[in-house]
Enzyme design. Structure first.
Site, PDB file in Angstrom:
ATOM      1  N   ASN A  13       0.881  -1.163   0.000  1.00 65.07           N
ATOM      2  CA  ASN A  13       0.000   0.000   0.000  1.00 65.07           C
ATOM      3  C   ASN A  13       0.920   1.214   0.000  1.00 65.07           C
ATOM      4  O   ASN A  13       1.508   1.550   1.015  1.00 65.07           O
ATOM      5  CB  ASN A  13      -0.894  -0.017   1.251  1.00 65.07           C
ATOM      6  CG  ASN A  13      -1.711   1.254   1.377  1.00 65.07           C
ATOM      7  OD1 ASN A  13      -1.758   2.068   0.452  1.00 65.07           O
ATOM      8  ND2 ASN A  13      -2.363   1.430   2.523  1.00 65.07           N
ATOM      9  N   LYS A  15       0.187   4.237  -0.244  1.00 62.91           N
ATOM     10  CA  LYS A  15      -0.413   5.437   0.347  1.00 62.91           C
ATOM     11  C   LYS A  15      -0.162   6.628  -0.591  1.00 62.91           C
ATOM     12  O   LYS A  15      -0.147   6.439  -1.807  1.00 62.91           O
ATOM     13  CB  LYS A  15       0.118   5.649   1.765  1.00 62.91           C
ATOM     14  CG  LYS A  15      -0.009   4.363   2.600  1.00 62.91           C
ATOM     15  CD  LYS A  15       0.227   4.504   4.052  1.00 62.91           C
ATOM     16  CE  LYS A  15       0.022   3.158   4.732  1.00 62.91           C
ATOM     17  NZ  LYS A  15       0.149   3.229   6.188  1.00 62.91           N
ATOM     18  N   HIS A  99      -9.265   1.296   4.721  1.00 59.68           N
ATOM     19  CA  HIS A  99      -8.002   1.471   5.440  1.00 59.68           C
ATOM     20  C   HIS A  99      -8.214   2.408   6.636  1.00 59.68           C
ATOM     21  O   HIS A  99      -9.002   3.357   6.557  1.00 59.68           O
ATOM     22  CB  HIS A  99      -6.934   2.042   4.496  1.00 59.68           C
ATOM     23  CG  HIS A  99      -5.575   1.983   5.097  1.00 59.68           C
ATOM     24  ND1 HIS A  99      -5.130   2.921   5.988  1.00 59.68           N
ATOM     25  CD2 HIS A  99      -4.591   1.062   4.982  1.00 59.68           C
ATOM     26  CE1 HIS A  99      -3.917   2.590   6.389  1.00 59.68           C
ATOM     27  NE2 HIS A  99      -3.562   1.463   5.795  1.00 59.68           N
ATOM     28  N   GLU A 101      -6.551   4.764   7.731  1.00 63.51           N
ATOM     29  CA  GLU A 101      -6.315   6.187   7.445  1.00 63.51           C
ATOM     30  C   GLU A 101      -7.541   6.823   6.790  1.00 63.51           C
ATOM     31  O   GLU A 101      -7.824   8.002   6.995  1.00 63.51           O
ATOM     32  CB  GLU A 101      -5.057   6.348   6.569  1.00 63.51           C
ATOM     33  CG  GLU A 101      -3.797   6.093   7.393  1.00 63.51           C
ATOM     34  CD  GLU A 101      -2.636   5.514   6.616  1.00 63.51           C
ATOM     35  OE1 GLU A 101      -2.628   5.570   5.376  1.00 63.51           O
ATOM     36  OE2 GLU A 101      -1.724   4.977   7.281  1.00 63.51           O
ATOM     37  N   GLU A 171      -5.153  -5.019  10.333  1.00 60.52           N
ATOM     38  CA  GLU A 171      -4.141  -3.987  10.558  1.00 60.52           C
ATOM     39  C   GLU A 171      -4.422  -3.277  11.880  1.00 60.52           C
ATOM     40  O   GLU A 171      -5.257  -2.344  11.912  1.00 60.52           O
ATOM     41  CB  GLU A 171      -4.168  -2.960   9.420  1.00 60.52           C
ATOM     42  CG  GLU A 171      -3.851  -3.543   8.061  1.00 60.52           C
ATOM     43  CD  GLU A 171      -3.271  -2.491   7.120  1.00 60.52           C
ATOM     44  OE1 GLU A 171      -2.209  -2.748   6.558  1.00 60.52           O
ATOM     45  OE2 GLU A 171      -3.861  -1.410   6.963  1.00 60.52           O
ATOM     46  N   GLY A 177       2.654   2.336  10.674  1.00 57.97           N
ATOM     47  CA  GLY A 177       3.594   3.450  10.537  1.00 57.97           C
ATOM     48  C   GLY A 177       4.291   3.833  11.832  1.00 57.97           C
ATOM     49  O   GLY A 177       4.912   4.884  11.917  1.00 57.97           O
ATOM     50  N   SER A 217       3.597  -2.104  10.096  1.00 58.16           N
ATOM     51  CA  SER A 217       5.046  -2.163  10.291  1.00 58.16           C
ATOM     52  C   SER A 217       5.645  -3.525   9.942  1.00 58.16           C
ATOM     53  O   SER A 217       6.649  -3.929  10.531  1.00 58.16           O
ATOM     54  CB  SER A 217       5.428  -1.747  11.720  1.00 58.16           C
ATOM     55  OG  SER A 217       5.005  -0.424  11.986  1.00 58.16           O
TER      56      SER A 217
HETATM   57  P1  13P Z   1       3.247   0.405   7.492  1.00 53.65           P
HETATM   58  O1  13P Z   1       3.746  -0.899   6.923  1.00 53.65           O
HETATM   59  O2  13P Z   1       3.977   1.594   6.984  1.00 53.65           O
HETATM   60  O3  13P Z   1       3.133   0.346   8.985  1.00 53.65           O
HETATM   61  O4  13P Z   1       1.758   0.576   6.935  1.00 53.65           O
HETATM   62  C1  13P Z   1       0.880  -0.481   7.052  1.00 53.65           C
HETATM   63  C2  13P Z   1      -0.340  -0.163   6.329  1.00 53.65           C
HETATM   64  O5  13P Z   1      -1.095   0.723   6.704  1.00 53.65           O
HETATM   65  C3  13P Z   1      -0.625  -0.900   5.103  1.00 53.65           C
HETATM   66  O6  13P Z   1      -1.904  -0.643   4.642  1.00 53.65           O
END
Ligand code: 13P
Length: 255
Positions: A13, A15, A99, A101, A171, A177, A217
């Site tokens: 992803n 982002k 997601h 976010e 997740e 992150g 992560s």
């Molecule tokens: P990170 O791997 O940067 O923690 O992000 C995970 C994520 O949100 C994947 O959708």
């Protein structure tokens, strides 16, 4: 992973990272590194504007390209939105929905997640449905309830046949992150809880066939332990998916 009954999926992803030209360059760098590694599906979910360039660069490779969101209406007065038909017409076959976010910053709710899931599945896209608890919810001991609520509402109206096109990404929000990965055991337990909900809704066979990824992560160092767990069928990877060598290590761990 339990590759006897379900497909492992390693998905990046990106982002809001990379321009279209950077996306093309990245896919061209990644493709030879993961060529022939067919024990898992390899997907890069890129920003909307990167889709054409990424799809072109991925032609003839085993890298598949996905989007990071989709609107639930077919067309109409929804300024700034992208429909499932638009994605399909480009040649996209995966889309991330729900997601954290999007839930945190863009007002996404379990109900709108459900509408998007239905729109995507009805159009013929494969869905990567994201669920996961907040740190406070884990501390309060209500992780299972939260995962149940999110899973059940997101899948309202999804048929058993359509479920075959749903991948669930567990997740935990506190691990995204932050560099704070769930332990292998925490990831396995939570993915197992989700599998139990799928079993209650669709039966044991469907539950065993459903791909449930871990995300949060995941990186080149911790992926092997996570993927060794029976209920963890892949990863949804943010930061580490932006570097081809790191992403390749994760693909390798899934072989
Ligand atoms: P990170 O791997 O940067 O923690 O992000 C995970 C994520 O949100 C994947 O959708």
């Amino acid at each position: 992973m339990n590759t006897a009954t379900r497909r492992t999926v390693i998905a990046g992803n990106w982002k809001m990272n990379k321009t279209p030209s950077e996306a093309a360059a990245f896919v061209k760098e990644l493709a030879p590194m993961v060529a022939g590694k067919d024990n898992c599906d390899i997907v890069a979910c890129v920003p909307f504007v990167c889709l054409p360039a990424a799809l072109e660069a991925a032609k003839g490779t085993n890298v598949q390209i996905g989007a990071q969101n989709v609107h639930f209406e077919k067309s109409g007065a929804f300024t700034g939105e992208i429909s499932a038909d638009m994605l399909l017409d480009l040649g996209v076959n995966y889309v991330i929905i729900g997601h954290s976010e999007r839930r945190q910053y863009f007002g996404e709710t379990n109900e709108t997640v459900n509408k998007r899931v239905l729109a995507a599945l009805n159009a013929g896209l494969k869905v990567i449905l994201c669920i996961g608890e907040l740190e406070l919810e884990r501390e309060q001991g209500i992780t299972a309830e939260i995962l149940g609520l999110q899973t059940k509402i997101a899948l309202l109206g999804v048929t058993a046949e359509q479920l075959k096109n749903v991948i669930i990404a567990y997740e935990p929000v506190w691990a995204i992150g932050t560099g704070k990965t769930a332990t292998d055991e925490q990831a396995d337990e939570a993915c197992g809880i989700v599998r139990d909900y799928i079993k209650a809704l669709y039966g044991a066979e469907a539950a065993e066939a459903t791909t449930i990824q871990y995300g949060g992560s995941m990186n080149a160092k911790n992926c092997a332990g996570l993927l060794a767990k029976v209920n963890v069928d892949g990863g949804l990877i943010g930061g580490a998916s932006l570097k081809a060598p790191d992403f390749t290590v994760i693909v390798d761990a899934a072989q």
